[in-house]
Scaffold this motif. Structure first.
Motif, PDB file in Angstrom:
ATOM      1  N   GLY A  52     -21.191  -1.217   2.328  1.00 59.81           N
ATOM      2  CA  GLY A  52     -20.856  -2.262   1.052  1.00 59.81           C
ATOM      3  C   GLY A  52     -19.705  -2.008   0.217  1.00 59.81           C
ATOM      4  N   HIS A  53     -18.675  -1.462   0.613  1.00 54.38           N
ATOM      5  CA  HIS A  53     -17.439  -1.219  -0.049  1.00 54.38           C
ATOM      6  C   HIS A  53     -16.414  -2.068   0.209  1.00 54.38           C
ATOM      7  CE1 HIS A  53     -19.238   2.776  -1.584  1.00 54.38           C
ATOM      8  NE2 HIS A  53     -19.844   2.644  -0.349  1.00 54.38           N
ATOM      9  N   LEU A  54     -16.381  -3.218   0.962  1.00 47.73           N
ATOM     10  CA  LEU A  54     -15.660  -4.119   1.202  1.00 47.73           C
ATOM     11  C   LEU A  54     -14.508  -4.626  -0.242  1.00 47.73           C
ATOM     12  CD1 LEU A  54     -13.822  -5.842   3.132  1.00 47.73           C
ATOM     13  CD2 LEU A  54     -15.689  -7.590   2.771  1.00 47.73           C
ATOM     14  N   LEU A  55     -15.461  -5.134  -1.094  1.00 44.90           N
ATOM     15  CA  LEU A  55     -14.734  -5.443  -2.378  1.00 44.90           C
ATOM     16  C   LEU A  55     -13.967  -4.356  -3.065  1.00 44.90           C
ATOM     17  CD1 LEU A  55     -17.362  -8.145  -3.973  1.00 44.90           C
ATOM     18  CD2 LEU A  55     -15.386  -8.481  -2.566  1.00 44.90           C
ATOM     19  N   ASP A  56     -14.594  -3.062  -2.917  1.00 43.14           N
ATOM     20  CA  ASP A  56     -13.830  -1.966  -3.414  1.00 43.14           C
ATOM     21  C   ASP A  56     -12.552  -1.547  -2.807  1.00 43.14           C
ATOM     22  OD1 ASP A  56     -15.857  -1.623  -5.450  1.00 43.14           O
ATOM     23  OD2 ASP A  56     -16.851  -0.361  -3.973  1.00 43.14           O
ATOM     24  N   ASN A  57     -12.460  -2.002  -1.460  1.00 43.92           N
ATOM     25  CA  ASN A  57     -11.197  -1.748  -0.792  1.00 43.92           C
ATOM     26  C   ASN A  57     -10.617  -2.698  -0.865  1.00 43.92           C
ATOM     27  OD1 ASN A  57     -12.295   0.665   0.664  1.00 43.92           O
ATOM     28  ND2 ASN A  57     -13.260  -0.447   2.273  1.00 43.92           N
ATOM     29  N   VAL A  58     -10.893  -3.926  -1.163  1.00 44.56           N
ATOM     30  CA  VAL A  58      -9.720  -5.008  -1.287  1.00 44.56           C
ATOM     31  C   VAL A  58      -9.374  -4.661  -2.718  1.00 44.56           C
ATOM     32  CG1 VAL A  58      -9.669  -7.475  -1.875  1.00 44.56           C
ATOM     33  CG2 VAL A  58     -10.900  -6.600   0.034  1.00 44.56           C
ATOM     34  N   ARG A  59      -9.976  -4.325  -3.753  1.00 41.58           N
ATOM     35  CA  ARG A  59      -9.292  -4.095  -4.950  1.00 41.58           C
ATOM     36  C   ARG A  59      -8.462  -2.863  -4.874  1.00 41.58           C
ATOM     37  NH1 ARG A  59     -13.906  -3.090  -7.331  1.00 41.58           N
ATOM     38  NH2 ARG A  59     -14.523  -5.288  -7.339  1.00 41.58           N
ATOM     39  N   SER A  60      -9.031  -1.837  -4.117  1.00 42.56           N
ATOM     40  CA  SER A  60      -7.874  -0.820  -4.261  1.00 42.56           C
ATOM     41  C   SER A  60      -6.520  -1.151  -3.359  1.00 42.56           C
ATOM     42  CB  SER A  60      -8.398   0.542  -3.415  1.00 42.56           C
ATOM     43  OG  SER A  60      -7.882   1.548  -3.254  1.00 42.56           O
ATOM     44  N   LEU A  61      -6.644  -2.070  -2.339  1.00 42.19           N
ATOM     45  CA  LEU A  61      -5.587  -2.358  -1.771  1.00 42.19           C
ATOM     46  C   LEU A  61      -4.457  -3.261  -2.597  1.00 42.19           C
ATOM     47  CD1 LEU A  61      -4.582  -2.546   1.284  1.00 42.19           C
ATOM     48  CD2 LEU A  61      -5.577  -4.567   1.412  1.00 42.19           C
ATOM     49  N   GLN A  62      -5.401  -4.119  -3.421  1.00 44.11           N
ATOM     50  CA  GLN A  62      -4.267  -4.996  -4.349  1.00 44.11           C
ATOM     51  C   GLN A  62      -3.879  -4.030  -5.362  1.00 44.11           C
ATOM     52  OE1 GLN A  62      -3.591  -8.141  -4.393  1.00 44.11           O
ATOM     53  NE2 GLN A  62      -2.398  -8.141  -6.200  1.00 44.11           N
ATOM     54  N   GLU A  63      -4.427  -2.953  -5.802  1.00 50.02           N
ATOM     55  CA  GLU A  63      -3.792  -2.259  -7.055  1.00 50.02           C
ATOM     56  C   GLU A  63      -2.828  -1.183  -6.255  1.00 50.02           C
ATOM     57  OE1 GLU A  63      -7.373  -0.163  -8.449  1.00 50.02           O
ATOM     58  OE2 GLU A  63      -8.047  -1.865  -9.682  1.00 50.02           O
ATOM     59  N   SER A  64      -3.091  -0.718  -5.202  1.00 50.70           N
ATOM     60  CA  SER A  64      -1.937   0.091  -4.640  1.00 50.70           C
ATOM     61  C   SER A  64      -0.837  -0.667  -4.140  1.00 50.70           C
ATOM     62  CB  SER A  64      -2.539   0.997  -3.540  1.00 50.70           C
ATOM     63  OG  SER A  64      -3.778   1.764  -3.821  1.00 50.70           O
ATOM     64  N   ALA A  65      -0.875  -1.737  -3.511  1.00 56.72           N
ATOM     65  CA  ALA A  65       0.145  -2.334  -2.518  1.00 56.72           C
ATOM     66  C   ALA A  65       0.522  -3.743  -3.063  1.00 56.72           C
ATOM     67  CB  ALA A  65      -0.063  -2.270  -1.254  1.00 56.72           C
ATOM     68  N   ASN A  66      -0.167  -4.453  -4.088  1.00 57.38           N
ATOM     69  CA  ASN A  66       0.015  -5.820  -4.621  1.00 57.38           C
ATOM     70  C   ASN A  66      -0.132  -6.526  -3.385  1.00 57.38           C
ATOM     71  OD1 ASN A  66       0.688  -8.049  -6.134  1.00 57.38           O
ATOM     72  ND2 ASN A  66       2.847  -7.650  -6.303  1.00 57.38           N
ATOM     73  N   PHE A  67      -1.270  -6.342  -2.601  1.00 55.17           N
ATOM     74  CA  PHE A  67      -1.363  -7.082  -1.597  1.00 55.17           C
ATOM     75  C   PHE A  67      -1.362  -8.586  -1.356  1.00 55.17           C
ATOM     76  CE2 PHE A  67      -3.589  -7.768   2.788  1.00 55.17           C
ATOM     77  CZ  PHE A  67      -2.806  -7.120   3.510  1.00 55.17           C
ATOM     78  N   GLY A  68      -1.772  -9.205  -2.524  1.00 59.15           N
ATOM     79  CA  GLY A  68      -1.572 -10.709  -2.472  1.00 59.15           C
ATOM     80  C   GLY A  68      -0.113 -11.117  -2.256  1.00 59.15           C
ATOM     81  N   GLN A  69       0.792 -10.587  -2.843  1.00 58.79           N
ATOM     82  CA  GLN A  69       2.105 -10.716  -2.937  1.00 58.79           C
ATOM     83  C   GLN A  69       2.544 -10.348  -1.519  1.00 58.79           C
ATOM     84  OE1 GLN A  69       4.139 -12.473  -5.099  1.00 58.79           O
ATOM     85  NE2 GLN A  69       5.634 -12.273  -3.306  1.00 58.79           N
ATOM     86  N   VAL A  70       2.274  -9.173  -1.103  1.00 61.28           N
ATOM     87  CA  VAL A  70       2.655  -8.894   0.240  1.00 61.28           C
ATOM     88  C   VAL A  70       2.246  -9.718   1.530  1.00 61.28           C
ATOM     89  CG1 VAL A  70       2.311  -7.243   2.244  1.00 61.28           C
ATOM     90  CG2 VAL A  70       2.707  -6.430  -0.085  1.00 61.28           C
ATOM     91  N   LEU A  71       0.952 -10.231   1.335  1.00 67.48           N
ATOM     92  CA  LEU A  71       0.517 -11.318   2.329  1.00 67.48           C
ATOM     93  C   LEU A  71       1.460 -12.671   2.072  1.00 67.48           C
ATOM     94  CD1 LEU A  71      -1.651 -12.126   4.266  1.00 67.48           C
ATOM     95  CD2 LEU A  71      -3.206 -12.704   2.422  1.00 67.48           C
ATOM     96  N   VAL A  72       1.790 -13.195   0.968  1.00 73.28           N
ATOM     97  CA  VAL A  72       2.657 -14.334   0.714  1.00 73.28           C
ATOM     98  C   VAL A  72       3.945 -13.985   1.289  1.00 73.28           C
ATOM     99  CG1 VAL A  72       3.806 -15.826  -0.670  1.00 73.28           C
ATOM    100  CG2 VAL A  72       1.355 -15.010  -1.116  1.00 73.28           C
ATOM    101  N   ASN A  73       4.656 -12.706   1.105  1.00 69.48           N
ATOM    102  CA  ASN A  73       5.559 -12.656   1.632  1.00 69.48           C
ATOM    103  C   ASN A  73       5.687 -12.686   3.306  1.00 69.48           C
ATOM    104  OD1 ASN A  73       6.709 -11.730  -0.960  1.00 69.48           O
ATOM    105  ND2 ASN A  73       6.517  -9.684  -0.573  1.00 69.48           N
ATOM    106  N   SER A  74       4.703 -12.016   4.075  1.00 70.46           N
ATOM    107  CA  SER A  74       4.733 -11.956   5.375  1.00 70.46           C
ATOM    108  C   SER A  74       4.452 -13.302   5.971  1.00 70.46           C
ATOM    109  CB  SER A  74       3.272 -11.177   5.734  1.00 70.46           C
ATOM    110  OG  SER A  74       3.831  -9.800   5.587  1.00 70.46           O
ATOM    111  N   LEU A  75       3.616 -14.214   5.453  1.00 69.63           N
ATOM    112  CA  LEU A  75       3.525 -15.503   5.986  1.00 69.63           C
ATOM    113  C   LEU A  75       4.622 -16.499   5.808  1.00 69.63           C
ATOM    114  CD1 LEU A  75      -0.083 -16.428   4.290  1.00 69.63           C
ATOM    115  CD2 LEU A  75       0.534 -16.140   6.751  1.00 69.63           C
TER     116      LEU A  75
END
Length: 275
Positions: A52-75
Motif C-alpha cells: 500500500g505504499h505506491l503513492l508514498d513512493n511516487v511522492r518521494s520520487l517526485q520530491e527527490s528527483a522532480n520525476f515529472g520533469q525528468v519524465l518529460v525530458n526523457s520523452l
C-alpha cells in the motif's frame, strides 16, 4: 483425429514456459516491489503481493528527483532523437543502397567499423566537441552525437537494397525528382523496416545512461536513468522510490513496442533474402 502431444512438443512447451517465467517473474517482482517500502523489500520473506505504499513512493520520487520533469525530458529527447536519427539513417541507407559513387563501399565499410568500436572510446573527444560548441547541459548535446547510428544505417541499407531498381527508374521517367521519389516511392514499402528502426532508436536513447550523465549537469535536465542513479546514496537509498521510477520508465517502452510490434519482425528480416 485427435493429435496427442509428442515428447518433442512437450519439451518445447516446457522450454517456452521456462523462458516466459524467466522474463515475467523479474518484471512482476519489480511492479510488486514498487508498492512497498525499502524495509519491506529487503524483508524475509520478500513481498509477493502488492502493498500500500505506491503513492508514498511516487511522492518521494517526485520530491527527490522532480520525476515529472525528468519524465518529460526523457520523452522529448527520445522522440526527437528517434525522428532525427531515423531521417539520417534512412537517407544514408538509401544513398548507400541505390546510388553508385566513388568510394561508396569503403565508406560504408568505415561506417560499419563503428559497430565494433566501444562507445567509451569516443566519450572524451565528443565531450570536448560539446564543450567547444557550448552545448553542455542541453538537449542537442544528448541527441546530436549519435544521429548517424551505424546499425540504423546498416538496417535501412539492407532493406532498401531489396527495392527493385526498375521501380525507381520508372518514377524518374515519370518526372519525379529525387526527394519526391524518396517520399512517394521509396518510403511506403519501407514501413516495416522504419517501424523496426523506430523501436531500436527509441529504446537506445531511452535507456542511454553514460552519455547523458556526462553532458547533463543540472538535475532539471536529467533523463530517467541519470535521475534514478542520483537517488542512490552512500548511507541511505530509497529503493522503493527507485523501483517505482523504474516501473514507470518501462511503460513508454512497452507502449512503443506494442504499437509497432506488427512490423517489427518483418522489418528486421527485410532485405535478408533477395530475389
Amino acid at each position: 483425429m485427435t493429435r496427442h502431444p509428442t515428447g518433442r512438443g512437450i519439451l518445447l512447451t516446457a522450454g517456452l514456459a521456462i523462458a516466459l517465467a524467466a522474463v515475467a517473474v523479474p518484471f512482476y517482482w519489480l511492479v510488486i516491489a514498487s508498492t512497498h517500502t525499502t524495509e519491506q523489500i529487503f524483508g524475509s520473506p520478500p513481498p509477493l503481493l502488492p502493498g500500500g505504499h505506491l503513492l508514498d513512493n511516487v511522492r518521494s520520487l517526485q520530491e527527490s528527483a522532480n520525476f515529472g520533469q525528468v519524465l518529460v525530458n526523457s520523452l522529448l529527447i527520445a522522440c526527437l532523437y528517434t525522428v532525427c536519427a531515423g531521417a539520417v539513417c534512412t537517407l544514408a541507407g538509401y544513398g548507400f543502397a541505390k546510388f553508385h559513387f566513388r568510394g561508396r563501399d569503403p565508406l560504408f565499410g568505415l561506417i560499419m567499423l563503428g559497430l565494433i568500436i566501444p562507445a567509451q572510446v569516443t566519450l572524451v573527444p565528443l565531450f570536448t566537441m560539446m564543450a567547444d560548441l557550448r552545448w553542455l547541459n542541453t538537449y542537442q548535446a544528448v541527441i546530436m552525437p549519435n544521429l548517424a547510428l551505424p546499425f540504423g544505417i546498416f538496417l535501412m541499407r539492407q532493406s532498401m537494397a531489396a527495392l527493385p531498381d526498375a521501380l525507381l527508374d520508372s518514377g524518374r521517367m515519370d518526372g519525379c525528382g529525387e526527394l519526391r521519389l524518396f517520399w512517394k516511392v521509396v518510403l511506403p514499402p519501407m514501413k516495416p523496416a522504419l517501424a523496426a528502426l523506430a523501436i531500436f532508436l527509441f529504446l537506445y536513447q531511452w535507456n542511454d545512461f553514460i552519455w547523458p550523465l556526462i553532458v547533463l549537469r543540472d538535475g532539471a535536465s536529467y533523463t530517467i536513468p541519470v535521475a534514478l542513479a542520483s537517488l542512490q546514496g552512500l548511507n541511505d537509498t530509497d529503493y522503493g522510490a527507485i523501483l517505482t521510477g523504474t516501473s514507470i520508465a518501462a511503460i513508454p517502452m512497452i507502449i512503443v513496442f506494442l504499437a509497432l510490434q506488427r512490423h517489427f519482425v518483418s522489418g528486421l528480416l527485410a532485405g535478408a533474402v533477395k530475389e
